[in-house]
Design a protein around this motif. Sequence first.
Motif, PDB file in Angstrom:
ATOM      1  N   ALA A   1       4.842  10.949 -14.283  1.00 35.86           N
ATOM      2  CA  ALA A   1       4.882   9.653 -14.961  1.00 35.86           C
ATOM      3  C   ALA A   1       4.895   8.512 -13.952  1.00 35.86           C
ATOM      4  N   ILE A   2       5.647   8.689 -12.878  1.00 39.92           N
ATOM      5  CA  ILE A   2       5.716   7.656 -11.834  1.00 39.92           C
ATOM      6  C   ILE A   2       4.368   7.530 -11.129  1.00 39.92           C
ATOM      7  N   THR A   3       3.720   8.650 -10.882  1.00 41.04           N
ATOM      8  CA  THR A   3       2.393   8.623 -10.261  1.00 41.04           C
ATOM      9  C   THR A   3       1.412   7.848 -11.130  1.00 41.04           C
ATOM     10  N   TYR A   4       1.450   8.108 -12.428  1.00 37.31           N
ATOM     11  CA  TYR A   4       0.551   7.390 -13.347  1.00 37.31           C
ATOM     12  C   TYR A   4       0.840   5.889 -13.334  1.00 37.31           C
ATOM     13  N   SER A   5       2.118   5.519 -13.397  1.00 40.97           N
ATOM     14  CA  SER A   5       2.479   4.101 -13.424  1.00 40.97           C
ATOM     15  C   SER A   5       2.017   3.395 -12.157  1.00 40.97           C
ATOM     16  N   CYS A   6       2.258   4.010 -11.010  1.00 48.36           N
ATOM     17  CA  CYS A   6       1.854   3.395  -9.740  1.00 48.36           C
ATOM     18  C   CYS A   6       0.344   3.255  -9.638  1.00 48.36           C
ATOM     19  N   SER A   7      -0.378   4.261 -10.115  1.00 45.79           N
ATOM     20  CA  SER A   7      -1.838   4.212 -10.032  1.00 45.79           C
ATOM     21  C   SER A   7      -2.412   3.096 -10.903  1.00 45.79           C
ATOM     22  N   ARG A   8      -1.734   2.778 -12.004  1.00 41.60           N
ATOM     23  CA  ARG A   8      -2.209   1.706 -12.866  1.00 41.60           C
ATOM     24  C   ARG A   8      -1.819   0.340 -12.322  1.00 41.60           C
ATOM     25  N   VAL A   9      -0.619   0.240 -11.764  1.00 35.98           N
ATOM     26  CA  VAL A   9      -0.146  -1.049 -11.254  1.00 35.98           C
ATOM     27  C   VAL A   9      -0.868  -1.419  -9.954  1.00 35.98           C
ATOM     28  N   LEU A  10      -0.943  -0.471  -9.026  1.00 37.79           N
ATOM     29  CA  LEU A  10      -1.520  -0.754  -7.705  1.00 37.79           C
ATOM     30  C   LEU A  10      -3.005  -0.434  -7.611  1.00 37.79           C
TER      31      LEU A  10
ATOM     32  N   ARG B   1       0.867  -1.162   0.000  1.00 37.15           N
ATOM     33  CA  ARG B   1       0.000   0.000   0.000  1.00 37.15           C
ATOM     34  C   ARG B   1       0.914   1.224   0.000  1.00 37.15           C
ATOM     35  N   VAL B   2       0.686   2.146  -0.915  1.00 40.27           N
ATOM     36  CA  VAL B   2       1.589   3.286  -1.067  1.00 40.27           C
ATOM     37  C   VAL B   2       0.829   4.600  -0.940  1.00 40.27           C
ATOM     38  N   LEU B   3       1.259   5.420   0.013  1.00 42.50           N
ATOM     39  CA  LEU B   3       0.772   6.795   0.106  1.00 42.50           C
ATOM     40  C   LEU B   3       1.897   7.696  -0.377  1.00 42.50           C
ATOM     41  N   SER B   4       1.645   8.400  -1.454  1.00 42.82           N
ATOM     42  CA  SER B   4       2.641   9.269  -2.090  1.00 42.82           C
ATOM     43  C   SER B   4       2.251  10.721  -1.866  1.00 42.82           C
ATOM     44  N   ILE B   5       3.188  11.511  -1.339  1.00 46.62           N
ATOM     45  CA  ILE B   5       2.894  12.922  -1.035  1.00 46.62           C
ATOM     46  C   ILE B   5       3.888  13.816  -1.763  1.00 46.62           C
ATOM     47  N   GLY B   6       3.355  14.770  -2.513  1.00 47.12           N
ATOM     48  CA  GLY B   6       4.178  15.707  -3.265  1.00 47.12           C
ATOM     49  C   GLY B   6       4.464  16.978  -2.495  1.00 47.12           C
ATOM     50  N   THR B   7       5.172  17.888  -3.149  1.00 52.36           N
ATOM     51  CA  THR B   7       5.532  19.162  -2.523  1.00 52.36           C
ATOM     52  C   THR B   7       4.698  20.316  -3.067  1.00 52.36           C
ATOM     53  N   GLY B   8       3.591  19.981  -3.694  1.00 55.34           N
ATOM     54  CA  GLY B   8       2.695  21.014  -4.209  1.00 55.34           C
ATOM     55  C   GLY B   8       2.868  21.223  -5.705  1.00 55.34           C
ATOM     56  N   GLN B   9       1.744  21.296  -6.410  1.00 53.46           N
ATOM     57  CA  GLN B   9       1.779  21.501  -7.859  1.00 53.46           C
ATOM     58  C   GLN B   9       1.907  22.982  -8.170  1.00 53.46           C
TER      59      GLN B   9
END
Length: 347
Positions: A274-283, A228-236
């Motif tokens: 791109a990494i966010t998209y890949s993770c959202s599709r895989v997980l 389970r992955v919670l990914s947090i960015g630094t703001g868009q």
Amino acid sequence: MVPKKRAAKKASPNKRTHAKPAPRIYKILALDGGSGGYLTVKLLQKIESLRPGFLNSVDILAGTSAGAINVGILATHPVAEDAFVSMRSHWKRMWKYEPDPVHLALGLTGRFPITSNLPMVESLRGIFGNVTLAEIKRHLVIPALRLDNAAPIRTERRWGIRVFSNFLEDTPEAGDLLVDVVLRSASAPIIWPAHQGYADGGLFANNPSLLALSHAVDNLDATWPQFRVLSIGTGQKYSYINSSRGQLGYAHWLLSPAQPMALIQAVMDTNSAAITYSCSRVLQDNFFRLDPKLGESLTAQELTPAIEAKYDAVVDSADIEAVVGWLDYQNWVTCKPVLAADEVLAS
């Protein structure tokens, strides 16, 4: 002679079949790099206040650049409030630092970084001391760009990625100081000097989610559905280049007063997306991304009450309720006991 058919054995009514135990679930907290390291702290504080024990339930901490600084502090502070105090102290110190005019002048020649990393080095050494990767109990994943592999054959020399972790005790980096590993990942090109032959990990994994996930699968004898992955960015940020004429040179990509070093920002923003998209599709539902939009730049020389209020406004606008709902859905906060102060480092 036809052999007699044997009667089928009847199952004993008292015999029980034992179900296989459910596979262990691993929880990953992945923190992006970028200029909004303090915003990440504020977001984590808000989530922890709504779900106490959220941070202590994390199995794997992954961070790049500013995220590496924050996960390093989380990994060495068993009590969330203590970690927040240290993170806040560090980022406030970075705000107060005024660039040395000599460094700035040398940086403008193109032969030196534009600022010294000494304040950051001193701050992190004060926080981490001489703790090594092997001494940290919770799993860590921190990427950095190796500038030269120093291969003896010249045609084999090249830069490449490095993933520093403490999954295995006998890895070459096990004895590395945590402060050095973090500084390697946080050495932003052009701005700060390279550290021990390494530069910012954000150049290839600004969002460390996929890297942490892949590294964990390789080292924990686990499969992707167990994470389970919670990914947090630094703001868009509202970052773009007006290319209506199409004539873009290095002045647009690196020297624009409105957006200095746009090329580096574009590399970090887009690889993170791109990494966010890949993770959202895989997980799929086992991945959640929190990265609030910024109405304006929060860069400032000092953390004044007015700037603090702007950070609070961004946190208030973030969909924290959705994060908490996802944590509850994943049963993230468990009854795992909080680590004692003397248990945060491996004995």
